[in-house]
Design a protein around this motif. Structure first.
Motif, PDB file in Angstrom:
ATOM      1  N   ALA A  50      38.189  40.184  51.367  1.00  0.00           N
ATOM      2  CA  ALA A  50      37.847  39.825  49.992  1.00  0.00           C
ATOM      3  C   ALA A  50      38.331  38.419  49.682  1.00  0.00           C
ATOM      4  O   ALA A  50      39.356  37.969  50.197  1.00  0.00           O
ATOM      5  CB  ALA A  50      38.482  40.810  49.013  1.00  0.00           C
ATOM      6  N   LEU A  51      37.581  37.755  48.839  1.00  0.00           N
ATOM      7  CA  LEU A  51      37.986  36.464  48.288  1.00  0.00           C
ATOM      8  C   LEU A  51      38.523  36.745  46.897  1.00  0.00           C
ATOM      9  O   LEU A  51      37.838  37.360  46.075  1.00  0.00           O
ATOM     10  CB  LEU A  51      36.806  35.501  48.224  1.00  0.00           C
ATOM     11  N   GLU A  52      39.758  36.292  46.656  1.00  0.00           N
ATOM     12  CA  GLU A  52      40.421  36.518  45.378  1.00  0.00           C
ATOM     13  C   GLU A  52      40.741  35.180  44.737  1.00  0.00           C
ATOM     14  O   GLU A  52      41.137  34.241  45.419  1.00  0.00           O
ATOM     15  CB  GLU A  52      41.705  37.308  45.607  1.00  0.00           C
ATOM     16  N   ALA A  53      40.526  35.101  43.431  1.00  0.00           N
ATOM     17  CA  ALA A  53      40.897  33.913  42.660  1.00  0.00           C
ATOM     18  C   ALA A  53      41.462  34.386  41.330  1.00  0.00           C
ATOM     19  O   ALA A  53      40.925  35.307  40.704  1.00  0.00           O
ATOM     20  CB  ALA A  53      39.684  33.014  42.442  1.00  0.00           C
ATOM     21  N   GLU A  54      42.552  33.762  40.920  1.00  0.00           N
ATOM     22  CA  GLU A  54      43.213  34.093  39.651  1.00  0.00           C
ATOM     23  C   GLU A  54      43.458  35.592  39.511  1.00  0.00           C
ATOM     24  O   GLU A  54      43.257  36.183  38.450  1.00  0.00           O
ATOM     25  CB  GLU A  54      42.393  33.557  38.472  1.00  0.00           C
ATOM     26  N   GLY A  55      43.878  36.229  40.614  1.00  0.00           N
ATOM     27  CA  GLY A  55      44.237  37.642  40.587  1.00  0.00           C
ATOM     28  C   GLY A  55      43.073  38.605  40.574  1.00  0.00           C
ATOM     29  O   GLY A  55      43.269  39.808  40.420  1.00  0.00           O
ATOM     30  N   SER A  56      41.851  38.110  40.731  1.00  0.00           N
ATOM     31  CA  SER A  56      40.671  38.963  40.656  1.00  0.00           C
ATOM     32  C   SER A  56      39.820  38.798  41.914  1.00  0.00           C
ATOM     33  O   SER A  56      39.580  37.675  42.366  1.00  0.00           O
ATOM     34  CB  SER A  56      39.857  38.590  39.421  1.00  0.00           C
TER      35      SER A  56
END
Length: 142
Positions: A50-56
């Motif tokens: 998964a790619l996660e950004a800003e905790g999402s």
């Protein structure tokens, strides 16, 4: 674009974090059956990332390294999906490039995937990534 990182989902908790995005592509899989199926498939070499950004979680992929008589060693992408509200943000391209790097590091000659014939937006994305249609995939119920 916010800072992002890509992680492999190996634990039940991380697999669950991927469900909401994967559910957009595979709506028939409720959370618990999804987690259990991923765990079973991992025993057969399936990998979930998964790619996660800003905790999402913004994008998810399922893939496997395998060998085929016709193509040699390949990285086969089972699933690649970006959350609908996040599309055209570059997350899918980042994850695709990460998959390509995994293929190279894994000694693969090709990265391959199948895409539903009705998924025109996905096809445009794959063409932009430099992919081409190399064959037809035939199927029938048994």
């Amino acid at each position: 674009m916010a800072n992002s990182h890509i992680f492999e989902a190996r634990s039940e908790a991380d697999i669950r974090r991927c469900h909401a995005v994967m559910h957009e592509l595979r709506p028939h899989l409720a959370e618990e059956p999804f987690v259990q199926q991923v765990l079973r498939q991992q025993e057969q070499g399936f990998r979930l990332a998964a790619l996660e950004a800003e905790g999402s979680v913004r994008a998810v992929t399922g893939f496997r390294l395998q060998e085929m008589l016709a193509h040699g060693r390949i990285l086969y992408v089972d699933d690649l999906v970006t959350a609908e509200k996040e599309r055209s943000s570059g997350w899918g391209e980042q994850l695709f490039q990460w998959l390509l790097q995994q293929a190279r590091e894994g000694g693969c000659a090709h990265l391959q995937l199948d895409s539903g014939s009705w998924r025109h937006g996905a096809h445009r994305f794959y063409f932009r990534q430099g992919m081409h249609i190399s064959s037809y995939h035939f199927t029938m119920p048994c």
